[in-house]
Write a protein that holds these residues in place. Sequence first.
Motif, PDB file in Angstrom:
ATOM      1  N   PHE A  65     -24.305  16.702  11.255  1.00 46.67           N
ATOM      2  CA  PHE A  65     -24.235  16.031   9.949  1.00 46.67           C
ATOM      3  C   PHE A  65     -24.552  14.564  10.130  1.00 46.67           C
ATOM      4  N   VAL A  76     -22.425  10.949  -2.400  1.00 41.66           N
ATOM      5  CA  VAL A  76     -22.493  11.802  -1.204  1.00 41.66           C
ATOM      6  C   VAL A  76     -22.539  10.886   0.022  1.00 41.66           C
ATOM      7  N   GLU A 101     -25.175  15.761  16.374  1.00 38.38           N
ATOM      8  CA  GLU A 101     -25.930  17.018  16.483  1.00 38.38           C
ATOM      9  C   GLU A 101     -25.380  17.759  17.693  1.00 38.38           C
ATOM     10  N   ARG A 161     -23.329   3.596   2.236  1.00 35.56           N
ATOM     11  CA  ARG A 161     -22.441   4.238   1.252  1.00 35.56           C
ATOM     12  C   ARG A 161     -20.990   4.199   1.727  1.00 35.56           C
ATOM     13  N   TYR A 206     -25.290   9.412  17.040  1.00 38.02           N
ATOM     14  CA  TYR A 206     -26.264   8.320  16.898  1.00 38.02           C
ATOM     15  C   TYR A 206     -25.879   7.420  15.734  1.00 38.02           C
ATOM     16  N   GLY A 233     -24.517  17.801   6.065  1.00 40.83           N
ATOM     17  CA  GLY A 233     -25.187  18.451   7.194  1.00 40.83           C
ATOM     18  C   GLY A 233     -25.055  19.946   7.122  1.00 40.83           C
ATOM     19  N   GLY A 234     -25.210  20.575   8.260  1.00 44.16           N
ATOM     20  CA  GLY A 234     -25.117  22.025   8.305  1.00 44.16           C
ATOM     21  C   GLY A 234     -25.739  22.574   9.569  1.00 44.16           C
ATOM     22  N   GLU A 280     -37.922   5.868  -1.515  1.00 40.02           N
ATOM     23  CA  GLU A 280     -37.187   6.380  -2.677  1.00 40.02           C
ATOM     24  C   GLU A 280     -37.147   5.299  -3.745  1.00 40.02           C
ATOM     25  N   ARG A 302     -28.838   3.925  -2.495  1.00 42.41           N
ATOM     26  CA  ARG A 302     -30.106   4.607  -2.171  1.00 42.41           C
ATOM     27  C   ARG A 302     -31.135   3.531  -1.798  1.00 42.41           C
TER      28      ARG A 302
HETATM   29  P1  HAM Z   1     -29.334  13.765   4.227  1.00 45.08           P
HETATM   30  O1  HAM Z   1     -28.434  14.457   3.264  1.00 45.08           O
HETATM   31  O2  HAM Z   1     -30.727  13.582   3.816  1.00 45.08           O
HETATM   32  O3  HAM Z   1     -29.256  14.587   5.573  1.00 45.08           O
HETATM   33  O4  HAM Z   1     -28.724  12.356   4.598  1.00 45.08           O
HETATM   34  C1  HAM Z   1     -27.417  12.233   5.090  1.00 45.08           C
HETATM   35  C2  HAM Z   1     -26.711  11.061   4.428  1.00 45.08           C
HETATM   36  O5  HAM Z   1     -27.500   9.876   4.543  1.00 45.08           O
HETATM   37  C3  HAM Z   1     -26.529  11.235   2.931  1.00 45.08           C
HETATM   38  O6  HAM Z   1     -25.384  12.011   2.643  1.00 45.08           O
HETATM   39  C4  HAM Z   1     -26.367   9.793   2.480  1.00 45.08           C
HETATM   40  O7  HAM Z   1     -25.036   9.361   2.688  1.00 45.08           O
HETATM   41  C5  HAM Z   1     -27.277   9.044   3.419  1.00 45.08           C
HETATM   42  N1  HAM Z   1     -28.568   8.753   2.752  1.00 45.08           N
HETATM   43  C6  HAM Z   1     -29.589   9.601   2.530  1.00 45.08           C
HETATM   44  N2  HAM Z   1     -30.606   8.966   1.919  1.00 45.08           N
HETATM   45  C7  HAM Z   1     -30.211   7.691   1.741  1.00 45.08           C
HETATM   46  C8  HAM Z   1     -30.816   6.532   1.169  1.00 45.08           C
HETATM   47  N3  HAM Z   1     -32.043   6.551   0.659  1.00 45.08           N
HETATM   48  N4  HAM Z   1     -30.103   5.381   1.151  1.00 45.08           N
HETATM   49  C9  HAM Z   1     -28.862   5.330   1.679  1.00 45.08           C
HETATM   50  N5  HAM Z   1     -28.238   6.394   2.241  1.00 45.08           N
HETATM   51  C10 HAM Z   1     -28.903   7.558   2.275  1.00 45.08           C
HETATM   52  C11 HAM Z   1     -29.932  14.268   6.702  1.00 45.08           C
HETATM   53  O8  HAM Z   1     -30.580  13.264   6.863  1.00 45.08           O
HETATM   54  C12 HAM Z   1     -29.730  15.265   7.819  1.00 45.08           C
HETATM   55  N6  HAM Z   1     -30.537  14.848   8.958  1.00 45.08           N
HETATM   56  C13 HAM Z   1     -28.263  15.366   8.153  1.00 45.08           C
HETATM   57  C14 HAM Z   1     -28.025  16.342   9.256  1.00 45.08           C
HETATM   58  C15 HAM Z   1     -27.737  16.041  10.541  1.00 45.08           C
HETATM   59  N7  HAM Z   1     -28.086  17.649   9.145  1.00 45.08           N
HETATM   60  C16 HAM Z   1     -27.857  18.194  10.337  1.00 45.08           C
HETATM   61  N8  HAM Z   1     -27.656  17.227  11.182  1.00 45.08           N
END
Ligand code: HAM
Length: 419
Positions: free
Chosen positions: A303, A279, A128, A309, A104, A283-284, A112, A118
């Motif tokens: 992930f 970062v 996924e 970024r 996706y 994921g995981g 935030e 950010r």
């Molecule tokens: P997350 O670590 O919260 O994981 O976000 C994944 C990536 O989204 C981060 O490493 C970062 O690059 C980007 N990101 C997060 N927050 C922000 C923000 N406020 N502004 C810009 N970029 C941001 C997840 O969201 C999980 N759903 C990942 C996942 C998929 N795990 C398993 N499947």
Amino acid sequence: MILRPKGTIDWFGNRAKMLKFVEKKLDEITNLFNFEYIETPVFEYFELFHRENENSDMVKKETYNFLDKSERKLTLKPEQTASICRAFIENKLYTEQDIKKFYYLAKNYRYERPQKGRYREFYQFGVEVFSNKHYLIDAQLIFLLDYIIKSFKLKNTKIHINSLGDNQDKKNYNNRVFEYFNEYKEDLCYDCNQRLKDNPLRILDCKLDNEKEFFKNCPTSIQTLSEESKQYFEKVINVLDKLGINYCIDNFLVRGIDYYNNIVFEARSSIEGFNNANVIGGGGRYDNLVKELDGPDIGGVGFAMGIERLIDVLLHNNEFINQIETDVYIIDTTNLDKHIALSKLLLDNNLKVDYNLENKKFQTLFKNALKSNPKYIIIIGDDEVLNNYYSIKNTKTMTQEKVLEKDLIRYLKGEYYVD
Ligand code: HAM
């Protein structure tokens, strides 16, 4: 003047070009790996994210929640994973194949504190995979992440990996971390004192406390893994070694969301000044989430990468900017609209084309043409019209040649050379 909401981005110019370029490349890569595209609504029911087992700051403090006109409680998606699990269950996609692989590119919303990398509205590209638990699936996803890093030539980017173990291992680890930091309560920052009560593992992420002396001897998750979890972790690592993936084992990596178990990983860039924005993705494995959402007992692993970024790193490395080119820019100084027919010919031959509309001095038109970063500039002036040829400037070498219309397309495609 009304400004854009805090923490949001207007996409235009080079960054917008990069967005489209990155999107296309990620489409191509996920196609190679045979993932299918999935898209879910921008908002979901509040309960999808606010689950009993989810105590992350992200869900508890940063979601945009609202009531619609029928008083339904909704949440703008702060992440995609839970939403895709919901779609996987609701549409019974688990009946289609033993392994379902989705990708996706979607917007997320988190309240935030805005800073570099950010935002409150941001894009994530992610994948996924739903199937029975198998170490090769985890390894394949980390391989995909590595493949993306290499395809985008992201220098100074490393994949960090850790294992949290199964539910019981994770509980044990949480208890050990609590016991350890409870001894240092007075030395912990204000937020970590709160985390100690709600979610001790999150202390490991604290940029303030992890500089402190007592942090160094904190227990690692590896120490609490069961034999089975340890072996699983080793199997994944062995495959990564065989594939030559550039990773490091990071004992303090815990991730910010609570649904993970077993393997967790992040891609981190070491560019100076990027701080928290280093970062790029993470994921995981999440073996319990589908079941928790009333689906079948099927595990998941995935992930997501922050597109803003990723673009920041590409712009910092000056990478790919020069690849976003127009094939041809036409400068027509004749007022005869010759460029209209010519641009049709070029488009029909799949060449990307642009042209001037103003009647300005040639020097000005030429300078403007260069801004589109074309490979070639075709000049149509009075002599060209009179003698039926085009003057073609190669913008890399700045050499100019006369080419007849019959040879034009082959010349632009590098299949014909002027003697
Ligand atoms: P997350 O670590 O919260 O994981 O976000 C994944 C990536 O989204 C981060 O490493 C970062 O690059 C980007 N990101 C997060 N927050 C922000 C923000 N406020 N502004 C810009 N970029 C941001 C997840 O969201 C999980 N759903 C990942 C996942 C998929 N795990 C398993 N499947």
